[in-house]
Design an enzyme around this catalytic site. Structure first.
Site, PDB file in Angstrom:
ATOM      1  N   GLY A   1     -18.835   4.246   9.714  1.00 33.23           N
ATOM      2  CA  GLY A   1     -19.830   3.847   8.722  1.00 33.23           C
ATOM      3  C   GLY A   1     -20.366   2.445   8.970  1.00 33.23           C
TER       4      GLY A   1
ATOM      5  N   GLU B   1      -9.365  -3.092   2.080  1.00 34.00           N
ATOM      6  CA  GLU B   1      -8.323  -2.550   1.207  1.00 34.00           C
ATOM      7  C   GLU B   1      -7.265  -3.604   0.879  1.00 34.00           C
ATOM      8  OE1 GLU B   1      -7.541   1.785   2.707  1.00 34.00           O
ATOM      9  OE2 GLU B   1      -8.759   0.764   4.197  1.00 34.00           O
TER      10      GLU B   1
ATOM     11  N   ARG C   1       0.857  -1.182   0.000  1.00 32.50           N
ATOM     12  CA  ARG C   1       0.000   0.000   0.000  1.00 32.50           C
ATOM     13  C   ARG C   1       0.896   1.235   0.000  1.00 32.50           C
ATOM     14  NH1 ARG C   1      -2.507   3.333   4.809  1.00 32.50           N
ATOM     15  NH2 ARG C   1      -3.832   4.711   3.590  1.00 32.50           N
TER      16      ARG C   1
ATOM     17  N   ASN D   1     -11.121   7.043  11.281  1.00 31.45           N
ATOM     18  CA  ASN D   1     -10.445   8.177  11.923  1.00 31.45           C
ATOM     19  C   ASN D   1     -10.205   9.264  10.889  1.00 31.45           C
ATOM     20  OD1 ASN D   1     -10.122   7.543  14.699  1.00 31.45           O
ATOM     21  ND2 ASN D   1      -8.747   5.898  14.071  1.00 31.45           N
TER      22      ASN D   1
ATOM     23  N   ARG E   1      -9.120  15.914  12.582  1.00 27.20           N
ATOM     24  CA  ARG E   1      -8.865  16.897  11.519  1.00 27.20           C
ATOM     25  C   ARG E   1     -10.068  17.811  11.319  1.00 27.20           C
ATOM     26  NH1 ARG E   1      -7.110  12.300   7.569  1.00 27.20           N
ATOM     27  NH2 ARG E   1      -4.995  11.856   8.297  1.00 27.20           N
TER      28      ARG E   1
HETATM   29  P1  ADP Z   1      -8.868   4.095  10.752  1.00 26.32           P
HETATM   30  O1  ADP Z   1      -9.128   5.275   9.887  1.00 26.32           O
HETATM   31  O2  ADP Z   1      -7.853   4.361  11.816  1.00 26.32           O
HETATM   32  O3  ADP Z   1      -8.687   2.801  10.018  1.00 26.32           O
HETATM   33  P2  ADP Z   1     -11.386   2.958  11.607  1.00 26.32           P
HETATM   34  O4  ADP Z   1     -11.940   2.708  10.269  1.00 26.32           O
HETATM   35  O5  ADP Z   1     -11.025   1.808  12.456  1.00 26.32           O
HETATM   36  O6  ADP Z   1     -10.199   3.990  11.601  1.00 26.32           O
HETATM   37  O7  ADP Z   1     -12.456   3.853  12.389  1.00 26.32           O
HETATM   38  C1  ADP Z   1     -12.185   4.264  13.685  1.00 26.32           C
HETATM   39  C2  ADP Z   1     -13.343   5.052  14.216  1.00 26.32           C
HETATM   40  O8  ADP Z   1     -14.541   4.274  14.133  1.00 26.32           O
HETATM   41  C3  ADP Z   1     -13.136   5.395  15.680  1.00 26.32           C
HETATM   42  O9  ADP Z   1     -12.795   6.734  15.810  1.00 26.32           O
HETATM   43  C4  ADP Z   1     -14.469   5.130  16.304  1.00 26.32           C
HETATM   44  O10 ADP Z   1     -14.983   6.371  16.738  1.00 26.32           O
HETATM   45  C5  ADP Z   1     -15.373   4.635  15.223  1.00 26.32           C
HETATM   46  N1  ADP Z   1     -16.165   3.510  15.695  1.00 26.32           N
HETATM   47  C6  ADP Z   1     -15.814   2.202  15.772  1.00 26.32           C
HETATM   48  N2  ADP Z   1     -16.821   1.472  16.301  1.00 26.32           N
HETATM   49  C7  ADP Z   1     -17.830   2.337  16.561  1.00 26.32           C
HETATM   50  C8  ADP Z   1     -19.148   2.218  17.113  1.00 26.32           C
HETATM   51  N3  ADP Z   1     -19.626   1.045  17.513  1.00 26.32           N
HETATM   52  N4  ADP Z   1     -19.888   3.341  17.216  1.00 26.32           N
HETATM   53  C9  ADP Z   1     -19.407   4.517  16.840  1.00 26.32           C
HETATM   54  N5  ADP Z   1     -18.195   4.709  16.304  1.00 26.32           N
HETATM   55  C10 ADP Z   1     -17.409   3.645  16.175  1.00 26.32           C
END
Ligand code: ADP
Length: 408
Positions: A337, A396, A95, A215, A245
């Site tokens: 999501g 990914e 990646r 994130n 951000r």
């Molecule tokens: P990254 O961009 O680091 O790969 P992720 O796709 O793992 O991040 O997303 C992380 C975010 O997802 C966290 O900030 C968290 O707030 C959110 N998240 C994960 N599980 C839940 C949940 N059950 N409800 C709300 N937000 C969640």
């Protein structure tokens, strides 16, 4: 074709290395692992999973080459490893965050590609150098093996000029290639493909808005399988409000703060990338779960942060419906999501007029609402909703592995 083919997917961060070994015929993940705190003396953590067995170790790793060696040692361990030796690895997919304007798809890496990667490194100073050093280490260890670079930016190279240029003096584009690149391309591409499979309509006939909400977060407008706009820009700072951000703000705020607060470019960079977003507004956390909990307990700043986060998503959905001239599918992916029905409902509320209706039961229930769905895939839109809303866990690594296999 039936022969055993194992593909190693590497994702190097500035001080981390994520890896997956995949059987490219079955697409099963044989091993996944993570090395963190590379370069911190005696402090690197390596954890990995093979089947159900989780292992970890604490090491001293100076650089990505040593991290890769630690990963390979785990893969080839006599006790429970999944390869005999390096010869069992058929190809490596890397990646790479930034491909500049050079790469609109994944490529097999040669000296010319490496030169171009060095050239675009200033565009992603935290990410690309780590990927490049990981690529060099991997080539040194496996000189005979095809190595592929899969870029976060590549999928968005199809965005047309009126959407990828900024209204700055044109010479700045020529001098520095300042333009919209967009990121999360492998994720948007993957979920768009899955969405097409799930609704049973060819990707080339669909208008899709893909929301990658992790994130880092970005939204992409996808027409006929091609990205035509995306919310992240020259860097991943633009667009949606994120965990830490700002997303898009009036650019004059930047110069205002530099003057009034006496901040340096680096300090502002840090402020906008690390201290803003959900964290900055709520004063509580960058993790949406924490901010939602705080709102539940009556915290006003948390409520504001959550409202802003949802509003921002809605605003982009509106923009991209206009850009696409209609809409068939919204896909939601990544941490927020995939896992937050509350945020999905908030972002998609009030859009019934545009044919987007969420079914609260489906949205909260996670019961099987979709035929042929993989684990974690479900439909959120109500029966009869003209626009289908789907949750699709992103993958990914699988995208990178498929590209790597195709280039063999
Ligand atoms: P990254 O961009 O680091 O790969 P992720 O796709 O793992 O991040 O997303 C992380 C975010 O997802 C966290 O900030 C968290 O707030 C959110 N998240 C994960 N599980 C839940 C949940 N059950 N409800 C709300 N937000 C969640």
């Amino acid at each position: 074709m039936g022969e055993d083919m194992k593909i190693l997917v590497l994702n190097a961060g500035s001080s981390s290395l994520k890896y997956q070994l995949m059987d490219s015929n079955t697409e099963d993940v044989l091993t996944q692992g993570l090395v963190e705190r590379i370069g911190v003396k005696g402090k690197a953590d390596h954890s990995w999973t093979i089947g159900d067995k989780k292992s970890s170790e604490n090491l001293s790793l100076a650089n990505h080459e040593e991290a890769l060696q630690a990963a390979i040692a785990a893969l080839s361990a006599e006790d429970g490893g999944v390869i005999q030796d390096l010869e069992d690895i058929s190809a490596v997919g890397h990646r790479v965050v930034h491909g500049g304007e050079y790469f609109s798809e994944s490529v097999a890496i040669d000296e010319d590609v490496l030169e171009k990667l060095d050239e675009v490194s200033p565009l992603a100073p935290l990410h690309n150098p780590a990927a490049v050093s990981c690529i060099r280490a991997s080539r040194a260890l496996m000189p005979e093996v095809t190595q592929v670079a899969a870029f976060d930016t590549a999928y968005h190279q199809s965005i047309p000029p009126e959407a990828h240029h900024y209204p700055l003096p044109h010479e700045l584009y020529e001098k520095y290639k300042v333009r919209r690149y967009g990121f999360h391309g492998n994720s948007h591409r993957y979920v768009a493909q899955r969405a097409a499979e799930l609704v049973g309509i060819p990707l080339r006939d669909l208008k899709i808005i893909s929301c990658h909400l992790g994130n880092g977060a970005s939204i992409a407008a996808i027409r006929n399988g091609v990205s035509v706009d995306t919310s992240m820009g020259f860097t991943p700072l633009e667009g949606l409000m994120m965990g830490t951000r700002t997303g898009s703000i009036d650019p004059a705020i930047v110069t205002f703060l530099m003057r009034e607060e006496g901040l340096s470019p680096d300090e502002l960079d840090n402020l906008m990338n690390k201290k803003s977003g959900l964290l900055g507004v709520s004063g509580i956390s960058s993790d949406l779960r924490d901010v939602l909990d705080a709102q539940e307990s009556g915290d006003e700043s948390a409520k504001l942060a959550n409202d802003m986060y949802a509003y921002c998503i809605k605003r982009f959905i509106g923009q991209y419906m206009a850009v696409l001239g209609g809409l068939d599918v919204i896909v939601m992916t990544a941490g927020v999501g995939e896992n937050s029905p509350v945020m999905r409902a908030a972002a998609l509320s009030g859009l019934e007029h545009w044919g987007i209706a969420v079914d609260p039961w489906r949205n909260f229930g996670r019961n099987k609402t979709i035929k042929n769905g993989l684990e974690g895939e479900f439909k959120v839109s109500a029966q009869g909703s003209r626009v289908k809303v789907l949750v699709v866990p992103t993958n990914e690594e699988l995208m990178i592995a498929r590209d790597t296999k195709a280039l063999l």
